[in-house]
Every structure is written in C-alpha cells, then in structure tokens.
Design an enzyme around this catalytic site. Sequence first.
Site, PDB file in Angstrom:
ATOM      1  N   TYR A  60      13.403  31.204   5.458  1.00  0.00           N
ATOM      2  CA  TYR A  60      12.106  31.768   6.132  1.00  0.00           C
ATOM      3  C   TYR A  60      12.258  32.537   7.081  1.00  0.00           C
ATOM      4  CZ  TYR A  60      10.331  30.714   1.281  1.00  0.00           C
ATOM      5  OH  TYR A  60       9.873  30.542  -0.466  1.00  0.00           O
ATOM      6  N   LYS A  62       0.591  -1.331  -0.199  1.00  0.00           N
ATOM      7  CA  LYS A  62       0.490   0.076   0.296  1.00  0.00           C
ATOM      8  C   LYS A  62       0.669   1.431   0.000  1.00  0.00           C
ATOM      9  CE  LYS A  62       0.072  -0.687   5.219  1.00  0.00           C
ATOM     10  NZ  LYS A  62      -1.203  -1.043   5.847  1.00  0.00           N
TER      11      LYS A  62
HETATM   12  C1  LIG Z   1      -0.160  -2.416   6.865  1.00  0.00           C
HETATM   13  C2  LIG Z   1      -0.913  -3.124   7.677  1.00  0.00           C
HETATM   14  C3  LIG Z   1       0.317  -4.101   7.879  1.00  0.00           C
HETATM   15  C4  LIG Z   1       1.338  -3.835   7.693  1.00  0.00           C
HETATM   16  O1  LIG Z   1       2.068  -3.728   8.842  1.00  0.00           O
HETATM   17  P1  LIG Z   1       3.830  -3.787   9.078  1.00  0.00           P
HETATM   18  O2  LIG Z   1       3.591  -3.297  10.411  1.00  0.00           O
HETATM   19  O3  LIG Z   1       4.428  -2.941   7.756  1.00  0.00           O
HETATM   20  O4  LIG Z   1       4.013  -5.183   8.671  1.00  0.00           O
HETATM   21  C5  LIG Z   1      -0.583  -5.428   7.797  1.00  0.00           C
HETATM   22  N1  LIG Z   1      -2.381  -5.481   8.091  1.00  0.00           N
HETATM   23  C6  LIG Z   1      -2.794  -4.707   7.984  1.00  0.00           C
HETATM   24  C7  LIG Z   1      -4.342  -4.153   7.912  1.00  0.00           C
HETATM   25  C8  LIG Z   1      -2.358  -3.218   7.468  1.00  0.00           C
HETATM   26  O5  LIG Z   1      -3.272  -1.996   7.045  1.00  0.00           O
END
Ligand SMILES: *Cc1c(COP(=O)(O)O)cnc(C)c1O
Length: 369
Positions: free
Chosen positions: A264, A38
């Site tokens: 800035y 993701k």
């Molecule tokens: C993002 C996510 C993961 C991955 O988690 P990590 O800590 O990055 O390994 C797994 N399960 C769900 C439901 C998530 O939203």
Amino acid sequence: MSKVGETTLILDLASLEHNYNYLRSKIKPGTKFLGVVKAFAYGSDMVTIAQKLEQSGADYLAVAYVAEGVLLRKAGIQLPILVLHPLASNFDDLMAHHLEPSIYSKNILNQFIEVAKAMKQTDYPVHIKFNTGLNRLGFSEDDVDFIAGESKRSECIKIVSCFSHLAASEDKNERDFSLDQINTFKHLSNMLMDKLGHRLMRHMLNTSGIINYPEAQFEMVRSGIGLYGYGNQAEVDAQLRPVATLKTIISQIHQINANESVGYNRAYRSKRPIKSATLPIGHADGIGRQYGKGKGSVVINGSKAPILGNVCMDMIMVEVTGIDCEEGDEATVFGTEKSAEKFAANAGTISYEILTAISQRVKRVVCGA
Ligand SMILES: *Cc1c(COP(=O)(O)O)cnc(C)c1O
C-alpha cells in the site's frame, strides 16, 4: 516444535514452569507468589496459563478487570483472584464470582461497601492500594483514617492485604525513587495495620522489583512479564525462557524488478531486483504499522527477513532476497529464535506491548504440558 500451517502462537508450558521456578528461587520460601494473568495472560491464553500456575503452586492470581476474572472462574480456577482495577459498575459480578477487589479510592470504597451490604456479604476480602509515587491508582496518607474507620464500621468487608506498585523498578537510575516508594509503603502499611489492630499481607514487587529490590518482598510478590519469559534486563532475560513463539508461513513469493513498489501507498520502492515473501499476518493480528518499513523483521530458515513497506491489515511482505525458501516455509516473528523484547525494541516499544497486542484471531497452540 511442530510445523505450523497458519499464523500460530505456540505456548510452551514447560517454559512457563521454568520461569515460575526461577522467580520463586528469588524469593524467600515463606513469601507468597501472585501470578499476573491480565490481558489474556500477556496476550497468550489466560485460562491455560492460570491452570498451569494453579498446578505449579502459585498462591494468588491477578487480572486487571472484572470480566477477566469471571472468565477464569467460569473455567474452574479456584485460586483467589485479585482484580487490580475494578470499576463500580461490575461490583455485583465481582462478588458473584468471588473475585477480590483492589480498593483504590474513597469513592470506590464507599460504592463497594454499598453493594456488599446490598448483597448481604460479611467479611468480603478486599485489598487496599496505596499510591506511593506512580500517581495512577491508590490512596494517600490522608486517607488512612477513613479506610480504617470504614473497615471497622462495615462488617461486610475485611481488608486482607495492602499493596503498592513501583514506577520504575527496572530502571537502576531511579533506585533512590524506588527506595523512597518502598519506605513510603512501609510507613503507610504500618499506619493502616496500627489503626486496624491486625496485620495484613503486604505486597509491592513486580518482576523487576523481585530482581532489584529483594528486601521489599514483604508477604507476597506479583509477577507478570517474568512468567512469560522477559525480565527487562539482559542478565534476567538470559535466565528466562519465552513462553510464546509467534510463527507464520510464506503464502507467496514474488520476484520484484528494480523500480517496482511493494504494498500500500507504494511505501517500498525497489532500487534493484529483489525477492519478496507475503505472510498471512498483519496489523489485525497485532503487528502494528510501526513495524513496517524495515523496523520489524521475521526469521526464515535462520535468516533475517525485514518487513517491506507498510504493514497491511492481514498481511506483511518481507524481503527474502538470498534466502533459500519456498512457499509454505515457516517464518518466526518472535519467541525462542528471537526475543519479543528485541522485536519490540527495534520499533521503539517494549515486550509488554507486542505480547499483549497479539489478537484473538491468531490460533493458540499449547505444548510442553
Ligand atoms: C501488571 C502489574 C504487575 C505485573 O508487572 P510485571 O512487570 O509484568 O511483573 C504487578 N502489579 C500491578 C499492580 C500491575 O498492574
């Protein structure tokens, strides 16, 4: 690693493979592995990472939203893709691209069945998400009868897995809470499987869960951050390799006199003569304002160069007094020389946030393929 001529995120696929193999070595041979890609694969490059995971033998991929899964399908990714947080307005797109939804509420289940019927689907694979304590998304125990009933009534869908998510898998002080979540998940998944009359793939562990709760692997684990080289604890970080290294170059060097200011709002005021370097990276590239005023620093020719004053949209100025450097030299923001976790921690945040913040303006270069 080759020299960069502009701000570049270098992605090392050999490191990704190393991390994948390390995480695989922590799970039983029969346990499936889902790679979480993701948010542009945690700010790197979703398609490149997904292709590499597919080649390496991952069993599943996951994205947060439907549009992310559509991009993967358009790039030719064949693996099953779980969409963790689909919204009803995208269900037609989801089905058209053979993406598999997390079904997390009665409302979402009803709407999904409606669209699946309209699109004349049979046995469309869906995944049931249980809330076991994170209180973010998911069904509760009261909903199990409803889920099983709808599933039996509706030939258009087929439940293929159930899952849940730990709230504090990296926090040893919350071990009892995590064990409670695991027990609740066992109970809920047993109830659902009993009512359905068939077994389901079950999954609960993220990266820190894989490390800290090996007894709860069930049939699959879901790893994101670990694949990218970070493990939320020093012993694990030591075994992993950062996939992404963010580099930039020095555009200009200035000699700043005592009592001058830099940037800035004149947020840095020099008490003594210093040397500054201007770098072509700013908050529009993902280096937020919280990294200003010395909270963030880069590495130039092996030395630490702290950010002076405020982060601009397209630039930062760093102090290079006493550092042997010239215009055109490289600066490393994070990655192999300095972990994104450390970079983030100094500004009060976590590796996940700085990694996913690196904007699409930054050039991606792949190595180690
Ligand atoms: C993002 C996510 C993961 C991955 O988690 P990590 O800590 O990055 O390994 C797994 N399960 C769900 C439901 C998530 O939203």
